[in-house]
Write a protein that holds these residues in place. Structure first.
Motif, PDB file in Angstrom:
ATOM      1  N   ASN A   1      45.372  42.272  40.525  1.00 39.89           N
ATOM      2  CA  ASN A   1      46.204  43.407  40.918  1.00 39.89           C
ATOM      3  C   ASN A   1      47.646  42.966  41.133  1.00 39.89           C
ATOM      4  O   ASN A   1      47.891  41.924  41.746  1.00 39.89           O
ATOM      5  CB  ASN A   1      45.661  44.038  42.210  1.00 39.89           C
TER       6      ASN A   1
ATOM      7  N   THR B   1      42.058  47.832  46.116  1.00 35.65           N
ATOM      8  CA  THR B   1      41.940  46.384  46.327  1.00 35.65           C
ATOM      9  C   THR B   1      41.188  46.004  47.589  1.00 35.65           C
ATOM     10  O   THR B   1      40.673  44.887  47.701  1.00 35.65           O
ATOM     11  CB  THR B   1      43.320  45.733  46.406  1.00 35.65           C
TER      12      THR B   1
ATOM     13  N   GLY C   1      42.514  45.071  50.035  1.00 35.25           N
ATOM     14  CA  GLY C   1      43.224  43.914  50.568  1.00 35.25           C
ATOM     15  C   GLY C   1      42.444  42.628  50.386  1.00 35.25           C
ATOM     16  O   GLY C   1      42.737  41.608  51.009  1.00 35.25           O
ATOM     17  N   GLY C   2      41.434  42.662  49.497  1.00 32.79           N
ATOM     18  CA  GLY C   2      40.563  41.508  49.297  1.00 32.79           C
ATOM     19  C   GLY C   2      39.266  41.622  50.080  1.00 32.79           C
ATOM     20  O   GLY C   2      38.286  40.961  49.762  1.00 32.79           O
TER      21      GLY C   2
ATOM     22  N   THR D   1      49.845  44.183  43.124  1.00 35.57           N
ATOM     23  CA  THR D   1      50.080  44.180  44.569  1.00 35.57           C
ATOM     24  C   THR D   1      48.727  44.282  45.261  1.00 35.57           C
ATOM     25  O   THR D   1      47.946  45.183  44.964  1.00 35.57           O
ATOM     26  CB  THR D   1      50.980  45.354  45.003  1.00 35.57           C
ATOM     27  N   LEU D   2      48.452  43.356  46.173  1.00 40.29           N
ATOM     28  CA  LEU D   2      47.170  43.356  46.870  1.00 40.29           C
ATOM     29  C   LEU D   2      47.172  44.366  48.012  1.00 40.29           C
ATOM     30  O   LEU D   2      46.186  45.075  48.227  1.00 40.29           O
ATOM     31  CB  LEU D   2      46.860  41.961  47.402  1.00 40.29           C
TER      32      LEU D   2
ATOM     33  N   ALA E   1      41.092  38.808  44.192  1.00 41.31           N
ATOM     34  CA  ALA E   1      41.607  40.170  44.048  1.00 41.31           C
ATOM     35  C   ALA E   1      43.094  40.164  43.707  1.00 41.31           C
ATOM     36  O   ALA E   1      43.574  41.014  42.954  1.00 41.31           O
ATOM     37  CB  ALA E   1      41.360  40.956  45.328  1.00 41.31           C
ATOM     38  N   ALA E   2      43.822  39.195  44.245  1.00 39.76           N
ATOM     39  CA  ALA E   2      45.264  39.113  43.980  1.00 39.76           C
ATOM     40  C   ALA E   2      45.549  38.779  42.517  1.00 39.76           C
ATOM     41  O   ALA E   2      46.604  39.145  41.987  1.00 39.76           O
ATOM     42  CB  ALA E   2      45.903  38.070  44.890  1.00 39.76           C
TER      43      ALA E   2
ATOM     44  N   ARG F   1      44.921  49.120  52.286  1.00 38.99           N
ATOM     45  CA  ARG F   1      43.722  48.276  52.248  1.00 38.99           C
ATOM     46  C   ARG F   1      42.441  49.102  52.249  1.00 38.99           C
ATOM     47  O   ARG F   1      41.350  48.566  52.086  1.00 38.99           O
ATOM     48  CB  ARG F   1      43.712  47.316  53.442  1.00 38.99           C
TER      49      ARG F   1
ATOM     50  N   ASN G   1      40.104  37.515  48.741  1.00 41.85           N
ATOM     51  CA  ASN G   1      41.433  38.087  48.526  1.00 41.85           C
ATOM     52  C   ASN G   1      42.221  37.325  47.463  1.00 41.85           C
ATOM     53  O   ASN G   1      43.048  37.911  46.754  1.00 41.85           O
ATOM     54  CB  ASN G   1      42.210  38.120  49.836  1.00 41.85           C
TER      55      ASN G   1
END
Length: 434
Positions: free
Chosen positions: A389, A373, A375-376, A391-392, A385-386, A407, A382
């Motif tokens: 997924n 991810t 973390g974005g 869980t980011l 991306a969230a 991340r 982000n």
């Protein structure tokens, strides 16, 4: 399907053209005189930078010489990050623009003692489409004209820029500084190497003797035209300095071939951990020759985990191929990796994508370690991306299974991170019996 792809491509091109036109208008046309150096330079750059961005993708896919890929990747990818934050800063500037113009009118009205602000003068209106001169280009004096002003040096009687021009320049400079500072700080964070995080994960089945076992989790290194050997060395130094018991590389190690990037990956051969280093594929490995990279990391002393399980002293370590491998008949096989094991033992699964957690739950895994991810990577990406997924980033529980998502230690595309600092995570396993 082809029609949808073509339609999507047309929409993307249209959006990019509109975005670049808007940036050119606000940062070049609105703040400069016709035929000025800035007008000419800015106009050239607004063509060059997006061409470099397109070239970065085109050269990578076409197998162009690696030096060519590097030459266009740096300006191309950095421009994409700059474009994003210029658009955000200029959008904020659109809100500030009328407030600043109104404040200047009130100030001028008070200074002149005329009471309420007067209407905007004609010279402050938008330039005419008929080619009339603007306030940025004052009319030339008539030949042979004379008057009080003619006796004063030109520098003293040249008209000051209008409020509209002043506001345009103030907002433009502010947006450029804000975007440049954001991208510069984000690039420094990537090039300076990942930070070291520590997370404690309790496992009910972990015996007392396994309490405090430390796994260094690193993902998304993304070696390529931008990030190379020095980047790998920084990551290895962070990991070795932490003295982990085991190193887990959970996918997206590279964006390119062993021929071009094999030397960049060589520092991985100096990783030091009591129980060794392990690697599972990510989706980016399958953009090229994944088998080539699996063999190469094995030569470096890193153990590929291709749908296999290894019994360690206090838990089972398993690894599965990435979902992208399904197109090459090399996808994840959970039964092969996790079937027939002693379920009384704790289990740790290496799987690149967080979405694979659902299969891990079905197979009774205690802890899944993932990346993918970033973390974005760059705010506000982000939020998108969230959506894709479960869980980011960080640690979450799904039934009896826990998922930790790092991340990542690198960056994909622009070597920039904003609001999603890169990391190597030391996951410390804790026994509830301790």
């Amino acid at each position: 399907m082809v029609v949808l792809v073509v339609l999507f491509a047309v929409v993307v091109v249209a959006v990019m053209v509109a975005a670049h036109w808007y940036v050119w208008r606000r940062l070049v046309r609105d703040v400069s005189r016709p035929k000025s150096v800035w007008r000419r330079t800015g106009t050239v750059l607004i063509y060059v930078f997006p061409l470099c961005a397109v070239g970065a993708q085109a050269t990578a896919r076409s197998g162009a010489p690696f030096t060519v890929q590097q030459a266009v990747a740096w300006p191309g990818y950095l421009w994409l990050a700059c474009l994003l934050y210029l658009l955000i800063a200029l959008a904020v500037g659109e809100l500030v623009r009328p407030l600043l113009r109104a404040a200047l009118r009130r100030r001028d009205a008070r200074a002149a003692g005329t009471g309420p602000a007067e209407p905007v003068a004609a010279e402050e209106r938008e330039p005419s489409r008929t080619g009339a001169r603007t306030d940025a280009e004052p009319p030339a004096a008539e030949p042979g004209s004379a008057g009080p002003a003619s006796a004063v040096p030109e520098a003293e009687h040249a008209p000051a820029p209008s409020r509209r021009l002043f506001v345009a320049r103030a907002v433009g400079v502010g947006a450029a500084v804000a975007a440049g500072a954001t991208v510069g700080t984000g690039a420094w964070g990537v090039l300076n190497g990942p930070t070291l995080k520590h997370v404690t994960v309790p496992l009910a089945k972990l015996p007392r003797r396994g309490h405090g076992y430390r796994i260094a989790v690193v993902s998304d290194i993304h070696l390529g035209p931008v990030l190379g050997r020095a980047h790998t060395q920084r990551i290895v130094d962070r990991i070795n300095g932490a003295q982990p018991d085991l190193v887990a590389i959970v996918g997206d190690l590279v964006d390119g071939s062993v021929e071009n990037l094999g030397a960049a990956a060589e520092p991985l051969g100096t990783l030091r951990a009591r129980h060794g280093s392990y690697f599972v594929t990510g989706n980016h490995e399958y953009f090229g020759d994944a088998r080539e990279w699996i063999d190469h990391v094995r030569e470096l002393g890193v153990h590929p985990m291709e749908n296999v399980r290894k019994e360690l002293p206090w838990f089972d370590l398993a690894g599965v191929n990435d979902l992208a491998g399904e197109d090459q008949d090399e996808g994840p096989d959970y039964d092969k990796a996790l079937g027939g094991r002693d379920t009384s033992r704790a289990s740790v699964l290496l799987a690149h994508q967080p979405v694979m957690i659902h299969d891990a739950v079905d197979h009774g895994v205690d802890l899944q370690l993932s990346g993918h991810t970033h973390g974005g990577q760059m705010w506000p990406v982000n939020y998108l991306a969230a959506l894709e997924n479960p869980t980011l980033a960080g640690l979450e529980r799904y039934g009896e299974t826990q998922l930790y998502v790092t991340r990542g230690a690198g960056a994909w595309g622009p070597p920039v991170r904003v609001g999603a600092e890169s990391d190597v995570t030391i996951v410390e396993l804790a026994s509830k019996q301790a």
